[in-house]
Design an enzyme around this catalytic site. Structure first.
Site, mmCIF file in Angstrom:
data_model
loop_
_atom_site.group_PDB
_atom_site.id
_atom_site.type_symbol
_atom_site.label_atom_id
_atom_site.label_comp_id
_atom_site.label_asym_id
_atom_site.label_seq_id
_atom_site.Cartn_x
_atom_site.Cartn_y
_atom_site.Cartn_z
ATOM 1 C CB CYS A 1 -0.547 3.401 7.229
ATOM 2 S SG CYS A 1 -2.003 2.949 7.050
ATOM 3 C CB CYS B 1 1.071 0.198 5.073
ATOM 4 S SG CYS B 1 -0.898 1.260 4.971
ATOM 5 C CD GLU C 1 -2.138 1.621 0.386
ATOM 6 O OE1 GLU C 1 -2.932 2.912 -0.012
ATOM 7 O OE2 GLU C 1 -3.420 0.503 0.232
ATOM 8 N NE ARG D 1 0.042 -2.939 6.242
ATOM 9 C CZ ARG D 1 -0.743 -3.942 6.278
ATOM 10 N NH1 ARG D 1 -1.875 -3.347 6.881
ATOM 11 N NH2 ARG D 1 -1.424 -4.042 4.391
ATOM 12 C CB SER E 1 4.688 1.392 7.558
ATOM 13 O OG SER E 1 4.078 0.129 6.861
ATOM 14 C CG HIS F 1 -5.530 4.469 10.858
ATOM 15 N ND1 HIS F 1 -4.169 4.357 11.469
ATOM 16 C CD2 HIS F 1 -4.793 3.514 9.485
ATOM 17 C CE1 HIS F 1 -2.916 4.347 10.512
ATOM 18 N NE2 HIS F 1 -3.481 3.196 9.969
ATOM 19 C CB CYS G 1 -3.637 2.701 5.373
ATOM 20 S SG CYS G 1 -4.279 1.258 4.570
ATOM 21 C CB CYS H 1 -4.906 -0.632 8.406
ATOM 22 S SG CYS H 1 -3.585 0.171 7.711
#
Length: 585
Positions: A554, A551, A14, A484, A507, A69, A62, A65
Site C-alpha cells: 500500500c 502493508c 503485505e 491500519r 503504512s 482504497h 493492495c 485492504c
C-alpha cells in the site's frame, strides 16, 4: 562495539520490508532504519483516466485492504465534484467497512502476529484439562477450549511436528526467552488460531454480500452503490447480520480474552512495554452509525497528552523524500502537499558493509545508506512532525475526544488487566488497541444495520447522478480510518480526466524514512531502546514491527504507465538475514 542486524524480509505482512538496527555491547538498539525494497504502485496509472475509474484502479494498490482504497478512490472523486451519495449508499459502505475492519483485525492477531506471542511447541506439552480450566479465568463462556477440543488441536499440530514439518507454523523462534504464556495458555491461543480459519471466511462473506465479491468488491460507483437488489432483499440483510453475530461471538469469547491473557503474561516483559518512542497520533472519524453520527473520532494527540485533542488541519499534511528513492522536480520545497505531490523515482541503491549473520558473527553484506536515500516509502509529516496512525492512534484520539464508545471499552480493558493507562503506549498496547477497536465495532456496529433498515422504509435511493463540467478544474480528497490507520486519497481533475493522484496510506505514515530534520518515523522510533535477548533471533524486532500490521504494498506507489524501465534489481539470498526466524509467508 556497535553492531548492525538486518531483518530482511519481514514476513507475515503485505509487501517487502527490511529493518536494519544498530545494537550496542548490551544488545540494546541504538538506531533503526525502515526500508521498503519493493517498488510498485498505481498513482501514475490513474492519471489521464476518467475519474470514475479511480476507485477501481486504486483498489489494486493492495490485495488485502482492497475495499479501503476502492472506497477512498470513489469518495475522493465525489468530494472533488461535490457529489453526495444517498444515505442508504453511505450506510451500506459503512457496513462493508465494518466487515473489512473486523476481518483485518482478527486475521492480524492470529495469522500474522499471534506467533510473536504464542510459543507453538510449548503448547504441545500442555495439559488440555488444565488449559480448559484456565480459559474460564478470561471468559465467562470461552470458545473452543473444551478439554476434548484442546486435545484434538494438540494432536493435529503434534502430527505436523512428528513429520518434521510444521506447515504454516514453521521456522518459529520457539523457546525464545521473551515468550511468557504458559503451555496451557499457548494451547488456548493455538486453538483460537485454528478456529479463526472459519471465522475469517464469514467476515469476508460479509463484505461480499453487498460488494459482489471479496477481495476487490465491485458495487461502489461515484455517487453511490450498485447492489440495489441486495439491500432491498430482507434475506440478504439478515444474512449480513447473522455473520456479524458469528464474528462478534469470536471477538468477545476468544480474541478479547486472549489479549487480556497476554497482557497478564507479558506485563513484566520490558521489550513489549516499550515500542512507542513517538507519541504523536493522528486519526480520522469513521464508521457511520446513522446520519452524521460516527463511531470513531477525529483529531491529533501530541506527546501522548490525552488531556488535549487538536483538530486536524488538512493543509498541514505533507510528504517529503529526502531519504526516499524519489526526487521532487521543479520546486525548492522539501515537503509537498498531496494535491501537489510528485512520484519521480530516484534509486541510489545500497552500500557495502557488515552485519551479524545467522552464526552470530559479523559478515560482509549490502546495507542501507542512512546518509542518503534508503527506502521506496515517502515520509509524511503533519505540521512538520512524524505521526503514528492505526488503532493505537484511534484509541488515543478517542480517549482524548472522550468518545463514549472508545472510553467504555478502554476502561474495561484496563480494569480487566490491571494495567495503567500509560501501558497503551507500547507494543503490547498497540496490539491490544487493535482488539479494542474490534470490540468497539462488535458492540456498536449493528447501529449502522438498524439505521439502514429504518431508512429503507421511507427512502430507497442508492445513487446520486454523476455531473462533471470538462471546462472546470476540480480537486477533492477522501480522509478516513481503515484497518491500519488514517488513509487519504487526493485527486485533481482537469479537462474531465484525472490530472494528479496521490495516496497517503497508513503504512507510509508509520514506515516512512527519516526526514530532512533527521526525525525518524514510527517504525524506527519504536525500536530504539529495545534490548534483544539473542542477536540471531530478533523476535523483539519482529513483534514490535508486526504490531503495526505493515502493508508495504500500500505504501509504495511507483510505476511508469508507458512501461519504461526504472532500473534492474536483483534479490541476492546472501543479503537476507533471519528470514526463517519466527516467520512464514
Amino acid at each position: 562495539m556497535a553492531k548492525k542486524i538486518i531483518v530482511d524480509p519481514i514476513t507475515r505482512i503485505e509487501g517487502h520490508l527490511r529493518i536494519e538496527v544498530v545494537v550496542d555491547d548490551n544488545n540494546v538498539i541504538t538506531d533503526a532504519f525502515s526500508s521498503s525494497t519493493l517498488f510498485r504502485g498505481l498513482e501514475t496509472i490513474i492519471k489521464n483516466r476518467d475519474p470514475r475509474d479511480a476507485g477501481f484502479i486504486a483498489q489494486r494498490i493492495c490485495g488485502v485492504c482492497t475495499y479501503s482504497h476502492y472506497k477512498a478512490g470513489v469518495s475522493a472523486v465525489e468530494d472533488a465534484l461535490g457529489i453526495t451519495p444517498p444515505l442508504n449508499a453511505q450506510l451500506v459502505r459503512s457496513l462493508m467497512n465494518i466487515a473489512l475492519l473486523l476481518h483485518d483485525h482478527v486475521v492480524h492477531f492470529y495469522t500474522l502476529h499471534g506467533l510473536d506471542w504464542c510459543d507453538l511447541l510449548s503448547a504441545l506439552k500442555a495439559d488440555p484439562k488444565k488449559a480448559s480450566q484456565i480459559a474460564f479465568h478470561y471468559s465467562e463462556y470461552p470458545l473452543g477450549t473444551g478439554a476434548d477440543e484442546l486435545k484434538e488441536v494438540q494432536k493435529r499440530v503434534g502430527d505436523f511436528a512428528k513429520q518434521g514439518a510444521l506447515g504454516p507454523f514453521n521456522n518459529g523462534y520457539y523457546g525464545h526467552k521473551t515468550y511468557h504464556l504458559s503451555p496451557e495458555q499457548n494451547l488456548i491461543v493455538l486453538s483460537h488460531y485454528l478456529k479463526l480459519l472459519a471465522i475469517q471466511r464469514e467476515a469476508a462473506k460479509m463484505t461480499a454480500i453487498f460488494g459482489a465479491k471479496q477481495p476487490h468488491p465491485q458495487s461502489l460507483t461515484v455517487g453511490g452503490i450498485t447492489s440495489v437488489m441486495d439491500i432491498l432483499d430482507p434475506t440478504r440483510l439478515a444474512e449480513w447480520k447473522s455473520k456479524f453475530e458469528t464474528v462478534r461471538d469470536f471477538v468477545e469469547r476468544a480474541y478479547y480474552s486472549d489479549i487480556v491473557m497476554a497482557a497478564g503474561a507479558f506485563n513484566k516483559e520490558d521489550s513489549v512495554l516499550h515500542g512507542c518512542g513517538l507519541k504523536n497520533f493522528i486519526a480520522h472519524e469513521e464508521v457511520l452509525l446513522s446520519r452524521g453520527k460516527y463511531l470513531l473520532s477525529s483529531g491529533v494527540v501530541l506527546n501522548g497528552d490525552l488531556s488535549t485533542l487538536h483538530p486536524i488541519n488538512e493543509n498541514l499534511i505533507k510528504e517529503e523524500v529526502t531519504h526516499s528513492w524519489y526526487q521532487y522536480n521543479d520546486t525548492k520545497e522539501v515537503q509537498l502537499h498531496p494535491y501537489d505531490g510528485q512520484t519521480n523515482p530516484h534509486y541510489t541503491g545500497f552500500k557495502d558493509g557488515e552485519s551479524i549473520g545467522l552464526s552470530g558473527k559479523l559478515e560482509k553484506s549490502k546495507v542501507l545508506d542512512p546518509n542518503n536515500k534508503y527506502s521506496w516509502i515517502k515520509s509524511p509529516r503533519y505540521d512538520g512532525m512524524p505521526m503514528e496512525v492505526g488503532p493505537l492512534a484511534s484509541l488515543a484520539v478517542g480517549l482524548a475526544a472522550k468518545n463514549p464508545y472508545t472510553t467504555k471499552v478502554a476502561n474495561q480493558f484496563l480494569k480487566d488487566t490491571g494495567l495503567p493507562i500509560e501501558a497503551i503506549f507500547s507494543t503490547l498496547g498497540r496490539t491490544a488497541a487493535r482488539c479494542l477497536e474490534a470490540k468497539i465495532l462488535v458492540e456498536n456496529g449493528l447501529q449502522t444495520w438498524d439505521s439502514l433498515v429504518e431508512n429503507l422504509k421511507s427512502d430507497q435511493s442508492t445513487c446520486a447522478p454523476y455531473v462533471i463540467d470538462k471546462n472546470k478544474e476540480y480537486k477533492g480528497r477522501y480522509i478516513g480510518q481503515v484497518p491500519r490507520g488514517m488513509l487519504s486519497h487526493w485527486v485533481r481533475i482537469k479537462n474531465g480526466v484525472v490530472e494528479n493522484y496521490q495516496a497517503v496510506v497508513p503504512s507510509t505514515w508509520n514506515a516512512g524514512a527519516r526526514d530532512s530534520e533527521g526525525q525518524k518515523g514510527p517504525y524506527e522510533m519504536s525500536l530504539i531502546g529495545t534490548k534483544l535477548a539473542n542477536l540471531t533471533q530478533p523476535l523483539e524486532i519482529i513483534r514490535t514491527i508486526h504490531s503495526f500490521d505493515p502493508c508495504i504494498a500500500c505504501s509504495v506507489h511507483v510505476i511508469d504507465s508507458k512501461g519504461q524501465d526504472f532500473g534492474e534489481f536483483r534479490v541476492d539470498p546472501s543479503f537476507a538475514r533471519f528470514d526463517k526466524g519466527g516467520q512464514h509467508g
